[in-house]
Design a protein around this motif. Structure first.
Motif, PDB file in Angstrom:
ATOM      1  N   ILE A 288       0.854  -1.203   0.000  1.00  0.00           N
ATOM      2  CA  ILE A 288       0.000   0.000   0.000  1.00  0.00           C
ATOM      3  C   ILE A 288       0.885   1.245   0.000  1.00  0.00           C
ATOM      4  O   ILE A 288       0.633   2.205  -0.739  1.00  0.00           O
ATOM      5  CB  ILE A 288      -0.956  -0.004   1.219  1.00  0.00           C
TER       6      ILE A 288
ATOM      7  N   ALA B 261       2.492   1.706  -3.447  1.00  0.00           N
ATOM      8  CA  ALA B 261       1.489   2.062  -4.460  1.00  0.00           C
ATOM      9  C   ALA B 261       0.899   3.444  -4.211  1.00  0.00           C
ATOM     10  O   ALA B 261       0.561   4.170  -5.157  1.00  0.00           O
ATOM     11  CB  ALA B 261       0.375   1.008  -4.472  1.00  0.00           C
ATOM     12  N   TYR B 262       0.801   3.813  -2.941  1.00  0.00           N
ATOM     13  CA  TYR B 262       0.252   5.139  -2.586  1.00  0.00           C
ATOM     14  C   TYR B 262       1.033   6.249  -3.287  1.00  0.00           C
ATOM     15  O   TYR B 262       0.468   7.148  -3.903  1.00  0.00           O
ATOM     16  CB  TYR B 262       0.314   5.308  -1.064  1.00  0.00           C
TER      17      TYR B 262
ATOM     18  N   ARG C  34       2.960   5.969  -5.833  1.00  0.00           N
ATOM     19  CA  ARG C  34       2.881   5.831  -7.290  1.00  0.00           C
ATOM     20  C   ARG C  34       1.557   6.383  -7.831  1.00  0.00           C
ATOM     21  O   ARG C  34       1.543   7.096  -8.831  1.00  0.00           O
ATOM     22  CB  ARG C  34       3.042   4.351  -7.663  1.00  0.00           C
ATOM     23  N   VAL C  35       0.450   6.059  -7.168  1.00  0.00           N
ATOM     24  CA  VAL C  35      -0.839   6.555  -7.687  1.00  0.00           C
ATOM     25  C   VAL C  35      -0.924   8.079  -7.580  1.00  0.00           C
ATOM     26  O   VAL C  35      -1.699   8.712  -8.300  1.00  0.00           O
ATOM     27  CB  VAL C  35      -2.082   5.913  -6.997  1.00  0.00           C
ATOM     28  N   ARG C  36      -0.097   8.646  -6.717  1.00  0.00           N
ATOM     29  CA  ARG C  36      -0.079  10.113  -6.595  1.00  0.00           C
ATOM     30  C   ARG C  36       0.963  10.742  -7.514  1.00  0.00           C
ATOM     31  O   ARG C  36       1.232  11.942  -7.431  1.00  0.00           O
ATOM     32  CB  ARG C  36       0.199  10.513  -5.148  1.00  0.00           C
TER      33      ARG C  36
ATOM     34  N   TYR D  78      -6.141   5.821   1.735  1.00  0.00           N
ATOM     35  CA  TYR D  78      -7.198   5.141   0.973  1.00  0.00           C
ATOM     36  C   TYR D  78      -7.719   6.034  -0.142  1.00  0.00           C
ATOM     37  O   TYR D  78      -7.860   5.607  -1.292  1.00  0.00           O
ATOM     38  CB  TYR D  78      -8.324   4.747   1.938  1.00  0.00           C
TER      39      TYR D  78
ATOM     40  N   PHE E  96      -6.087   6.244  -3.534  1.00  0.00           N
ATOM     41  CA  PHE E  96      -6.320   5.146  -4.486  1.00  0.00           C
ATOM     42  C   PHE E  96      -7.652   5.301  -5.228  1.00  0.00           C
ATOM     43  O   PHE E  96      -7.850   4.702  -6.274  1.00  0.00           O
ATOM     44  CB  PHE E  96      -6.332   3.795  -3.754  1.00  0.00           C
ATOM     45  N   MET E  97      -8.584   6.065  -4.622  1.00  0.00           N
ATOM     46  CA  MET E  97      -9.944   6.125  -5.165  1.00  0.00           C
ATOM     47  C   MET E  97     -10.044   7.185  -6.259  1.00  0.00           C
ATOM     48  O   MET E  97     -10.926   8.040  -6.247  1.00  0.00           O
ATOM     49  CB  MET E  97     -10.957   6.390  -4.036  1.00  0.00           C
TER      50      MET E  97
ATOM     51  N   GLU F  28      -8.675  -0.657  -8.010  1.00  0.00           N
ATOM     52  CA  GLU F  28      -7.734   0.372  -7.524  1.00  0.00           C
ATOM     53  C   GLU F  28      -6.444  -0.199  -6.980  1.00  0.00           C
ATOM     54  O   GLU F  28      -5.416   0.482  -6.938  1.00  0.00           O
ATOM     55  CB  GLU F  28      -8.396   1.217  -6.424  1.00  0.00           C
ATOM     56  N   PHE F  29      -6.479  -1.442  -6.509  1.00  0.00           N
ATOM     57  CA  PHE F  29      -5.295  -1.996  -5.840  1.00  0.00           C
ATOM     58  C   PHE F  29      -5.235  -3.478  -6.200  1.00  0.00           C
ATOM     59  O   PHE F  29      -6.107  -4.250  -5.777  1.00  0.00           O
ATOM     60  CB  PHE F  29      -5.442  -1.784  -4.321  1.00  0.00           C
TER      61      PHE F  29
END
Ligand SMILES: Cc1ncc(COP(=O)(O)O)c(C=O)c1O
Length: 439
Positions: free
Chosen positions: A122, A125-126, A128-130, A300, A303-304, A312-313
């Motif tokens: 998490i 990935a957090y 990365r998604v940002r 959380y 990711f949304m 999302e994950f």
């Protein structure tokens, strides 16, 4: 050739000296009730360790047992990918409700190791998604224990758990551990000295640059390495440095969660909120395997984003939110609440501390440390035979009807929270007498 029935041979025992165990008189547990195990030879063994730091409400509690039995008869399994079952949502809501505001999204797994690996994933990935994909470094701590997955041993800091496995996650660094016998021996509660060790994080940040660091993971109280409560001020410093540089702080609360420290979680006990938290063990009173990783709202929510139909994950286990584990978790949390067990742990802590520190002066005892309902008693090691002295104490305790846990030459005591004051006295009296018989 057929395996011999009742042979000890086929079972490759975890974290065990297999040949020693299988060639000696066996230690087998065949029953458990409340504070006691029953051994195969019919003896009552007082549980000084809540199993493996996990049976916090004591053993074979009818409410939990019945919840599991009833659920097994009603629906034994339900998939959790793109479909759900009500108990998963209820169990997650209950865990989130127990935690401080803002720690509110729960990802289920089956063990502490998986909860840790999930937390690390998490965190990576957090960022990365940002759009902050360069943040790939993870920082653990010497002597840390985060289970046995490759993620957990990489950020973990116990040499024996790492040395045979050349492959580790890349880009991991470690903070120094906080064990300081010279300054802190026989501390009661949190040790006075060592907050400055958290400043090493500033040095690691300077070395690697903050833009490369995803997360710092620590056990708020290091358990498996031999009970190291955090020095006063240490965790706050870690929190502040992480916040300053946009690094996520992960608390591994697999041991410290669910009342062990005399508060629901270490985050409550120390008043410091991590961004991600890993749980297991006491979540189901250890009746059905379960792990959980809790993400703060902002983690959380990151990711949304993206198309609502997109997963999302990309992570999950066949048994994430297993119905039996969820049923057990709900009944366990009911038990903790209705029996006020976390409050009970807090009330018993002063008595437990007194009893633990009565071992100061026993043979070869070089430290006693404690917090909540956990104590570590450190013995001097025999020259060239680390762990031999404590192992002998462990065997003698078992023979005398007391279960303790040893790591190297450190004895850990972490009983179920239902323990009585008289049973606390029994543990430490027996332990002191036995330590005094071991050279
Ligand atoms: C802090 C911590 N994290 C992770 C784990 C691993 O949990 P499990 O053995 O359920 O994989 C443990 C186990 O003792 C632990 O103490």
């Amino acid at each position: 050739m057929d395996a011999q029935v009742n042979s000890l041979d086929a079972f490759w025992m975890p974290f065990t000296a297999n040949r020693q165990f299988k060639s000696s008189s066996a230690r087998l547990l065949v029953g458990a009730k409340d504070m006691h195990y029953t051994s195969h030879d019919g003896r009552q063994i007082l549980d000084g360790t809540a199993g493996l730091w996990c049976s916090n409400a004591g053993h074979c509690r009818p409410r939990i047992t019945q919840a599991i039995q009833q659920q097994a008869a009603k629906m034994d399994f339900a998939p959790a990918f793109q479909i759900g079952h009500p108990l998963a949502f209820e169990a997650a809501s209950r865990v989130a409700a127990m935690l401080p505001e803002g720690l509110d999204h729960v990802f289920f797994s089956n063990s502490g190791s998986e909860a840790v690996d999930t937390a690390l994933k998490i965190a990576l990935a957090y960022h990365r998604v940002r759009g902050d994909a360069a943040r790939t470094r993870l920082i653990g701590r010497e002597r840390g224990y985060h289970g046995v997955g490759f993620g957990g041993i990489s950020v973990g800091g116990i040499g024996n758990n790492r040395k045979h496995f050349a492959t580790m996650l890349p880009g991991v660094d470690h903070l120094p551990h906080t064990h300081d016998l010279a300054r802190n021996a026989f501390s009661r509660g949190q040790p006075l000295h060592g907050a400055e060790l958290a400043d090493t994080l500033e040095r690691l940040v300077a070395l690697h640059d903050p833009s490369t660091i995803a997360a710092v993971i620590v056990e708020p109280l290091a358990g498996s390495t031999g009970v190291l409560p955090p020095p006063i001020g240490y965790l706050q410093k870690l929190r502040d440095i992480c916040t300053k540089y946009g690094i996520l702080l992960i608390f591994d609360e697999v041991i410290s969660g669910f009342g062990r420290l005399g508060a629901p979680f270490a985050t409550d006990r120390f008043g410091i909120t991590p961004d991600i938290l890993s749980l297991a063990k006491g979540i189901t009173n250890a009746t059905v395997p379960m792990g959980a990783t809790v993400a703060a709202t902002h983690v959380y929510e990151a990711f949304m984003a993206g198309p609502p139909g997109a997963i999302e994950f990309f992570h999950g286990y066949t048994y994430s939110s297993h119905v039996l584990a969820c049923a057990a978790a709900i009944a366990t949390m009911d038990t903790y609440r209705d029996e006020a067990l976390f409050e009970r742990a807090a009330e018993l802590s002063p008595h437990f501390e007194e009893a633990a520190h009565s071992l100061q002066g026993a043979s070869n005892v070089i430290d006693v440390r404690n917090l909540g309902l956990v104590a570590g008693i450190e013995l001097a090691s025999r020259p060239g035979a680390i762990g031999a002295r404590a192992y002998e104490v462990f065997v003698k305790c078992y023979e005398a009807g007391l279960l303790i846990r040893v790591t190297g030459d450190i004895i850990a005591i972490s009983p179920p929270l239902i323990i009585t004051p008289a049973q606390i006295d029994e543990i430490f009296t027996k332990l002191r007498d036995i330590i005094n018989t071991v050279d």
